[in-house]
Design a protein around this motif. Sequence first.
Motif, PDB file in Angstrom:
ATOM      1  N   LEU A 126       0.811  -1.206  -0.003  1.00 41.28           N
ATOM      2  CA  LEU A 126      -0.691  -0.154   0.372  1.00 41.28           C
ATOM      3  C   LEU A 126       0.488   1.521  -0.261  1.00 41.28           C
ATOM      4  O   LEU A 126       1.549   1.262   1.020  1.00 41.28           O
ATOM      5  CB  LEU A 126      -0.821  -0.278   1.353  1.00 41.28           C
ATOM      6  CG  LEU A 126      -1.655  -0.875   1.114  1.00 41.28           C
ATOM      7  CD1 LEU A 126      -2.465  -0.804   3.005  1.00 41.28           C
ATOM      8  CD2 LEU A 126      -2.875  -1.207   0.035  1.00 41.28           C
ATOM      9  N   ALA A 127       0.888   2.382  -0.574  1.00 40.96           N
ATOM     10  CA  ALA A 127       1.129   3.489  -0.456  1.00 40.96           C
ATOM     11  C   ALA A 127       0.261   4.387  -0.014  1.00 40.96           C
ATOM     12  O   ALA A 127      -1.066   4.183   0.487  1.00 40.96           O
ATOM     13  CB  ALA A 127       0.872   4.536  -2.173  1.00 40.96           C
ATOM     14  N   ALA A 128       0.784   4.732   0.752  1.00 43.03           N
ATOM     15  CA  ALA A 128       1.074   5.318   2.764  1.00 43.03           C
ATOM     16  C   ALA A 128       1.140   6.950   2.857  1.00 43.03           C
ATOM     17  O   ALA A 128       2.587   6.906   2.033  1.00 43.03           O
ATOM     18  CB  ALA A 128       0.552   4.554   3.939  1.00 43.03           C
ATOM     19  N   ARG A 129       1.020   7.881   3.510  1.00 45.29           N
ATOM     20  CA  ARG A 129       1.759   8.924   3.856  1.00 45.29           C
ATOM     21  C   ARG A 129       1.723   8.973   5.652  1.00 45.29           C
ATOM     22  O   ARG A 129       0.542   8.130   6.492  1.00 45.29           O
ATOM     23  CB  ARG A 129       0.870  10.250   3.576  1.00 45.29           C
ATOM     24  CG  ARG A 129       0.593  10.687   2.285  1.00 45.29           C
ATOM     25  CD  ARG A 129       0.063  11.962   1.869  1.00 45.29           C
ATOM     26  NE  ARG A 129       0.282  12.639   0.290  1.00 45.29           N
ATOM     27  CZ  ARG A 129      -0.830  12.348  -0.420  1.00 45.29           C
ATOM     28  NH1 ARG A 129      -1.614  11.670  -0.125  1.00 45.29           N
ATOM     29  NH2 ARG A 129      -0.079  12.421  -1.172  1.00 45.29           N
ATOM     30  N   PRO A 130       2.356   9.170   6.142  1.00 44.81           N
ATOM     31  CA  PRO A 130       2.690   9.800   7.737  1.00 44.81           C
ATOM     32  C   PRO A 130       1.598   9.783   8.594  1.00 44.81           C
ATOM     33  O   PRO A 130       1.230   8.957   9.361  1.00 44.81           O
ATOM     34  CB  PRO A 130       4.056  10.273   7.508  1.00 44.81           C
ATOM     35  CG  PRO A 130       4.489  10.937   6.469  1.00 44.81           C
ATOM     36  CD  PRO A 130       3.869  10.835   5.477  1.00 44.81           C
ATOM     37  N   GLY A 131       0.562  10.509   8.258  1.00 47.38           N
ATOM     38  CA  GLY A 131      -0.597  10.860   8.407  1.00 47.38           C
ATOM     39  C   GLY A 131      -2.032  10.040   8.579  1.00 47.38           C
ATOM     40  O   GLY A 131      -2.053  10.033   9.671  1.00 47.38           O
ATOM     41  N   LEU A 132      -0.832   8.063   8.238  1.00 46.46           N
ATOM     42  CA  LEU A 132      -2.169   7.466   8.105  1.00 46.46           C
ATOM     43  C   LEU A 132      -2.167   7.337   9.822  1.00 46.46           C
ATOM     44  O   LEU A 132      -3.238   6.419  10.371  1.00 46.46           O
ATOM     45  CB  LEU A 132      -1.935   6.383   7.205  1.00 46.46           C
ATOM     46  CG  LEU A 132      -2.244   4.967   7.288  1.00 46.46           C
ATOM     47  CD1 LEU A 132      -3.785   4.963   7.028  1.00 46.46           C
ATOM     48  CD2 LEU A 132      -1.628   3.824   6.381  1.00 46.46           C
ATOM     49  N   LEU A 133      -0.987   7.260  10.045  1.00 43.93           N
ATOM     50  CA  LEU A 133      -0.806   5.893  11.157  1.00 43.93           C
ATOM     51  C   LEU A 133      -1.930   6.784  12.845  1.00 43.93           C
ATOM     52  O   LEU A 133      -2.659   6.939  13.001  1.00 43.93           O
ATOM     53  CB  LEU A 133       0.192   6.363  11.962  1.00 43.93           C
ATOM     54  CG  LEU A 133       1.413   5.630  11.833  1.00 43.93           C
ATOM     55  CD1 LEU A 133       2.940   6.215  12.634  1.00 43.93           C
ATOM     56  CD2 LEU A 133       1.207   3.880  11.143  1.00 43.93           C
ATOM     57  N   GLY A 134      -1.858   8.543  12.825  1.00 43.60           N
ATOM     58  CA  GLY A 134      -2.986   9.100  12.829  1.00 43.60           C
ATOM     59  C   GLY A 134      -4.005   9.282  13.075  1.00 43.60           C
ATOM     60  O   GLY A 134      -4.763   9.000  14.310  1.00 43.60           O
ATOM     61  N   LEU A 140       4.030   2.402  16.177  1.00 41.60           N
ATOM     62  CA  LEU A 140       5.386   2.052  15.803  1.00 41.60           C
ATOM     63  C   LEU A 140       5.448   1.064  16.450  1.00 41.60           C
ATOM     64  O   LEU A 140       5.715   1.834  17.785  1.00 41.60           O
ATOM     65  CB  LEU A 140       6.268   3.128  14.629  1.00 41.60           C
ATOM     66  CG  LEU A 140       5.892   3.499  13.696  1.00 41.60           C
ATOM     67  CD1 LEU A 140       6.075   4.260  13.478  1.00 41.60           C
ATOM     68  CD2 LEU A 140       6.276   2.039  12.103  1.00 41.60           C
ATOM     69  N   LYS A 141       6.494  -0.234  16.369  1.00 40.09           N
ATOM     70  CA  LYS A 141       6.098  -1.221  17.335  1.00 40.09           C
ATOM     71  C   LYS A 141       7.785  -0.489  17.840  1.00 40.09           C
ATOM     72  O   LYS A 141       7.716  -0.559  18.564  1.00 40.09           O
ATOM     73  CB  LYS A 141       6.536  -2.452  17.339  1.00 40.09           C
ATOM     74  CG  LYS A 141       7.065  -3.880  18.022  1.00 40.09           C
ATOM     75  CD  LYS A 141       6.412  -4.909  17.412  1.00 40.09           C
ATOM     76  CE  LYS A 141       7.028  -5.799  18.299  1.00 40.09           C
ATOM     77  NZ  LYS A 141       7.108  -7.222  17.840  1.00 40.09           N
ATOM     78  N   GLU A 142       8.522  -0.772  16.571  1.00 40.63           N
ATOM     79  CA  GLU A 142       9.828  -0.137  16.555  1.00 40.63           C
ATOM     80  C   GLU A 142      10.246   1.273  15.177  1.00 40.63           C
ATOM     81  O   GLU A 142       9.334   0.849  13.977  1.00 40.63           O
ATOM     82  CB  GLU A 142      10.556  -0.456  16.825  1.00 40.63           C
ATOM     83  CG  GLU A 142      11.046  -2.294  16.171  1.00 40.63           C
ATOM     84  CD  GLU A 142      11.539  -3.286  16.665  1.00 40.63           C
ATOM     85  OE1 GLU A 142      13.041  -3.112  16.651  1.00 40.63           O
ATOM     86  OE2 GLU A 142      10.677  -4.606  16.332  1.00 40.63           O
ATOM     87  N   GLY A 143      11.366   1.437  15.062  1.00 43.66           N
ATOM     88  CA  GLY A 143      11.531   2.161  14.035  1.00 43.66           C
ATOM     89  C   GLY A 143      10.873   3.436  13.369  1.00 43.66           C
ATOM     90  O   GLY A 143      10.087   3.882  14.398  1.00 43.66           O
ATOM     91  N   ARG A 144      10.864   3.583  12.231  1.00 47.66           N
ATOM     92  CA  ARG A 144      10.731   4.673  11.850  1.00 47.66           C
ATOM     93  C   ARG A 144       9.098   4.892  10.194  1.00 47.66           C
ATOM     94  O   ARG A 144       9.391   3.851  10.302  1.00 47.66           O
ATOM     95  CB  ARG A 144      10.857   5.940  11.527  1.00 47.66           C
ATOM     96  CG  ARG A 144      12.389   5.923  10.522  1.00 47.66           C
ATOM     97  CD  ARG A 144      12.967   7.103  10.333  1.00 47.66           C
ATOM     98  NE  ARG A 144      14.446   5.727   9.077  1.00 47.66           N
ATOM     99  CZ  ARG A 144      13.890   6.245   8.306  1.00 47.66           C
ATOM    100  NH1 ARG A 144      13.246   7.147   7.540  1.00 47.66           N
ATOM    101  NH2 ARG A 144      15.027   6.161   7.603  1.00 47.66           N
TER     102      ARG A 144
END
Length: 394
Positions: A126-134, A140-144
């Motif tokens: 899937l293509a996604a932007r960072p705002g998806l998480l919010g 994130l379990k770990e990383g970025r």
Amino acid sequence: MTPEPVRLGLRDLLSLGTIGLRTRRLRAVLSALGIAVGIATMVAVTSIPESSGRALMNRLAALGPNLLQVAPSQSAGDDPTLPVEAPAMVSRIAPVTAVAAVANTHAVVRRSDLLDPKDGSGLTVLAARPGLLGVLGARLKEGRFADEAFPTVVLGSVAATRLGVPAISATPLLVSIGDVRFTVVGILDPTPLSPEIDRAVLVGWHAAATQLAFDGRPTVLYVRAEESAVEAVRDVLPATVSPGNPGRAVVSLPSDALIAKRATEQTFSVLFVGLALVALLVGGIGVANTMVISVLERRAEIGLRRALGANRGQIRAQFLTESVVLSGLGGATGTLLGVAGTAGYALHNGWPVVVPVSAVGAALGGALLVGAVAGVYPSVRAARLTPTAALASV
């Protein structure tokens, strides 16, 4: 002149009524055990769903029951994508607080380019932007998160397991998407409201366009709205996303799936309560049987008490009290076992421990009622024995 019979006080009645229990302890324990099993089952099957429900409500409160999901209709011939301008149009709806889009790139991800090019392990890129998480309330379990411009990816919790990437290490971990090597830079915690994200490999929106020939058309929108206006927003989303053909846009409320699951669990709970009542009935029959045998064995005691002046009411009260006390002990034991079982199960699953007071009250009341009903016939039978008939059996 016939003397007035002596009225038994509560203390005397309890003392007389527990003679059989104190002298035949093993039999009393075995009889009470049947009641205890039924009561423990009833308390547990009533309390465990309550604990599960409280955990679900807490979970929904944390995740937010105001998440809406918009996807194109799956009917044959329909375009499987949404308009490029859909996220911007949805964000203009007044009660909408956040919008995020994802797009299926239809690419195949592999742990190594040496594997079958068609074997994607059931995962979606899937293509996604960072705002998806919010918007999803994901963490994130770990990383970025994946970079917009560079070939990096974030793995959903299931995707990480299937690709054999348990953790982010100092050595770069690579996966193949199509003919391009992407670096794994993050792993997500499970997302209960959006399980499709757990099975996804997330690529930055711009990176997907440059590396995977992505055309920029989203396939799913995730929308957060003010909780009080969720239904209103749900009603206007199809026409907003697809003004020319609102039927192409399907809107769902992911939290409905969890609530439906909860309703299914409650259906099974009703079945288990029925089984508990059957167990309680069997226990009551066991108590009645014990009391009938007790009357037969204690005919001499009954005859002697009648000869010394005890009336039929006192004999009846004695054996009825014994039956009720026996069932009450079983009920109290079963309640403690049920509460302990509920607490253990709930804590094991990380749920709050919830034991409804009504369930405990109903369990104890049911046990006493069963004891009273089970003791009616034996007590009446004992009261009907005349002193001469009872002593003649000695």
